[in-house]
Design a protein around this motif. Structure first.
Motif, short mmCIF file in Angstrom:
data_model
loop_
_atom_site.label_atom_id
_atom_site.label_comp_id
_atom_site.label_asym_id
_atom_site.label_seq_id
_atom_site.Cartn_x
_atom_site.Cartn_y
_atom_site.Cartn_z
N MET A 1 -1.99 6.97 -9.80
CA MET A 1 -1.29 6.82 -8.52
C MET A 1 -1.21 8.15 -7.79
O MET A 1 -1.36 8.23 -6.58
CB MET A 1 0.13 6.27 -8.72
N GLU A 2 -0.99 9.22 -8.58
CA GLU A 2 -0.90 10.55 -7.98
C GLU A 2 -2.23 10.89 -7.31
O GLU A 2 -2.26 11.40 -6.18
CB GLU A 2 -0.61 11.57 -9.07
N GLN A 3 -3.32 10.58 -8.06
CA GLN A 3 -4.65 10.89 -7.50
C GLN A 3 -4.93 10.08 -6.24
O GLN A 3 -5.45 10.60 -5.25
CB GLN A 3 -5.73 10.63 -8.55
N ILE A 4 -4.55 8.81 -6.30
CA ILE A 4 -4.78 7.95 -5.12
C ILE A 4 -3.99 8.49 -3.94
O ILE A 4 -4.50 8.60 -2.82
CB ILE A 4 -4.38 6.49 -5.41
N GLN A 5 -2.74 8.88 -4.22
CA GLN A 5 -1.88 9.39 -3.14
C GLN A 5 -2.49 10.65 -2.53
O GLN A 5 -2.52 10.82 -1.31
CB GLN A 5 -0.51 9.71 -3.73
N LEU A 6 -3.03 11.50 -3.45
CA LEU A 6 -3.66 12.75 -2.99
C LEU A 6 -4.86 12.44 -2.11
O LEU A 6 -5.04 13.01 -1.03
CB LEU A 6 -4.10 13.53 -4.23
N THR B 1 0.82 -1.22 0.00
CA THR B 1 0.00 0.00 0.00
C THR B 1 0.86 1.28 0.00
O THR B 1 0.60 2.21 0.75
CB THR B 1 -1.01 0.04 1.18
N ASP B 2 1.89 1.22 -0.86
CA ASP B 2 2.74 2.40 -1.00
C ASP B 2 2.39 3.05 -2.34
O ASP B 2 2.73 2.53 -3.40
CB ASP B 2 4.22 1.94 -0.99
N TYR B 3 1.66 4.18 -2.25
CA TYR B 3 1.17 4.80 -3.48
C TYR B 3 2.13 5.84 -4.05
O TYR B 3 1.80 6.57 -4.96
CB TYR B 3 -0.20 5.45 -3.23
N SER B 4 3.35 5.90 -3.50
CA SER B 4 4.30 6.87 -4.02
C SER B 4 5.08 6.29 -5.20
O SER B 4 5.87 6.98 -5.84
CB SER B 4 5.26 7.29 -2.91
N VAL B 5 4.86 5.02 -5.49
CA VAL B 5 5.60 4.35 -6.58
C VAL B 5 5.17 4.92 -7.93
O VAL B 5 4.00 5.16 -8.17
CB VAL B 5 5.30 2.83 -6.54
N ARG B 6 6.17 5.16 -8.82
CA ARG B 6 5.87 5.62 -10.20
C ARG B 6 6.61 4.71 -11.17
O ARG B 6 7.64 4.14 -10.83
CB ARG B 6 6.35 7.06 -10.42
#
Ligand code: ADP
Length: 512
Positions: free
Chosen positions: A229-234, A204-209
């Motif tokens: 991923m950016e949106q999820i992280q936000l 559950t690490d959403y910083s991955v690109r």
């Protein structure tokens, strides 16, 4: 199709490329093979016909001279046909269709029936058969029958097919190797992406690109993935923020609740001592008045003054005192009630599994005398267990049984029944009576603090149901009523029958 759907992308791509190449190779080679076999056959026909033409040319003159020249014709025929290894047999017939000269490669005894035959060229058995008339100077003198063996042709076709099969197998193998290598161009980035998503769902690490060069569909997929991923992280950040805020508000609320309970406790407790003074001194005043009234009996006081003072001492002041005392005792009752309620809020709870059959037996024993006195019956059926603080749950049911007895209808024998069932992690109990009932419009209000419907008819503080409600709230349970005025009431009590982590957590917070 289902099997294909479940294959990995890699296998799917290999299968598709292989299928397409195999199909293309087979179609292409089938067309080429059919065409080539046709050419081989045409070559044989052509060679046989050319031979027939040569025989025609060399033997037609001899044939035109008649039977006497048959030996010469046969010699010429044998010379010509021996030079053509494909020819098996060759026969010349005169114009009547009788045998004139012949050649037989393997001295076989083939004797075609040429009577009634038209000119033809056809494959039959393992031979090519050619039959045609022989002309000399425009006149037909006979006919020629040639038979060529197709065994050389068959051999040639067999060899050709074997070569083709080897080439096709080689090409399919080559396609497989190519498919294996080339599928990586598409499947590798997709597999990489699948790997990354798998990792993300575990960690559950959403910083991955993901990094991808190129602007094809896969490049766009990578780009879309990064945006997602950016949106999820936000959203995660916002959710964490909202959760922290909720937690902060909850703590604030618990703090305020604690303060409020403290205020209620302090005020109700501290207000009681001045109240006790008011009550005490009012009584003192009453007593002094009685003394004063005694003095008025004395002869020393003139009658006119006696009359005026008597009215004040005997009526005005006692009336005021009566009001002071009634108000003080009402205030006393209210303060006692508030104190009681604040104590419920401050109670410490020990949550445990409660055998409700045992607990209700205790309640029954406690009310045995009152039930008898009211001439009522109390029936308790088999009850499911629940989770809670035993003392507090006892208080809930005691309050409800007490009310059921208190509000029985005077014109009929009272019947009280307690039953229960389990439903979705909850135990639901029903306390049913055939008492005076509650009109629809009052059913919500009876749970409010100090709310009483017929204050003059029964004794009470209007606190029982408020306390019940508060205790059930602490247990993660609830209470509701179904009732009809004049017929009776059913109070439903819902208490969890599993440990509610949330409630004990909040409970601890409230207690701290
Ligand atoms: P109290 O009984 O001291 O008045 P409660 O909070 O227990 O206070 O009850 C509030 C009001 O609800 C009561 O005054 C009564 O009018 C009504 N009530 C409660 N239980 C019953 C019942 N079983 N049947 C009819 N009325 C009821």
């Amino acid at each position: 199709m289902k099997f294909f759907r479940n294959l990995s992308i890699k296998s799917k791509l290999i299968a598709i490329v292989l299928l397409v190449s195999v199909l293309a190779i087979f179609t292409g080679f089938t067309i080429v093979i059919i065409k080539d076999i046709k050419i081989f056959r045409e070559d044989l026909v052509h060679a046989t016909r050319m031979t027939a033409r040569a025989v025609d040319e060399f033997c037609s003159t001899g044939l035109s001279f008649g039977k006497d020249f048959s030996t010469q014709v046969e010699t010429e025929l044998n010379r010509l046909l021996k030079a053509m290894p494909i020819i098996e047999d060759g026969y010349i017939y005169d114009e009547k269709g009788d045998f004139f000269a012949g050649y037989n490669k393997n001295n076989g005894n083939f004797s075609p029936d040429i009577k009634n035959l038209e000119e033809f060229t056809r494959f039959e058995g393992n031979f090519l058969h050619v039959y045609q008339p022989i002309f000399y100077e425009g006149k037909k003198y006979g006919s020629l029958y040639l038979r060529s063996s197709t065994s050389t042709l068959d051999q040639k076709i067999r060899e050709y097919l074997t070569t083709m099969a080897i080439i096709v197998t080689g090409l399919i193998f080559l396609s497989y190797i190519l498919a294996l290598k080339l599928q990586g161009v598409i499947s590798k980035p997709i597999l990489e992406l699948a790997g990354v998503t798998g990792d993300i769902s575990i960690r559950t690490d959403y910083s991955v690109r993901v990094q991808r060069e190129g602007s094809d569909e896969i490049g766009r997929l990578y780009e879309g993935f990064n945006v997602m991923m950016e949106q999820i992280q936000l959203r995660e950040k916002e959710r964490d923020k909202a959760e922290a805020e909720r937690e902060r508000l909850f703590e604030e609320l618990a703090e305020k609740n604690k303060e409020l309970e403290q205020v209620i406790y302090v005020t109700s407790h501290d207000l009681r001592s001045p109240l006790v003074n008011i009550q005490g001194f009012s009584k003192e005043l009453k007593f002094s008045l009685e003394e004063l009234a005694g003095f008025l009996e004395s002869d020393k006081i003139p009658d006119n003054i006696k009359e005026d003072v008597f009215l004040i001492i005997k009526e005005d002041i006692p009336d005021s005192l009566k009001y002071i005392l009634t108000s003080a005792s009402k205030m006393d009752a209210l303060l006692t009630g508030l104190l009681k309620l604040s104590r419920v809020g401050r109670m410490t709870s020990t949550f445990q599994k409660i055998d409700m059959n045992r607990l209700m037996n205790e309640v029954r024993q406690a009310f045995e005398f009152h039930v008898k006195e009211a001439g009522a019956t109390l029936e308790i059926t088999e009850l499911p267990y629940c989770f809670g603080d035993e003392m507090q749950v006892n208080q809930v049911f005691s309050n409800l049984v007490n009310n059921a007895l208190k509000y029985l209808a005077p014109d009929r024998p009272g019947k009280i029944k307690i039953s229960g069932k389990s439903e979705d992690n909850m135990a639901i109990y029903c306390i049913e009576d055939n008492g005076i009932g509650i009109a629809k419009e009052h059913q919500k209000k009876i749970f409010e603090i100090f709310h009483r419907l017929n204050p003059d008819q029964t004794k009470g503080e209007g606190l029982g149901l408020t306390i019940v409600n508060k205790i059930l709230g602490r247990h993660g349970g609830q209470i509701w009523v179904e009732s009809e005025a004049g017929k009776g009431s059913k109070f439903f009590v819902q208490i969890p029958n599993t440990i509610m982590l949330g409630s004990s957590y909040h409970e601890k917070k409230a207690e701290n």
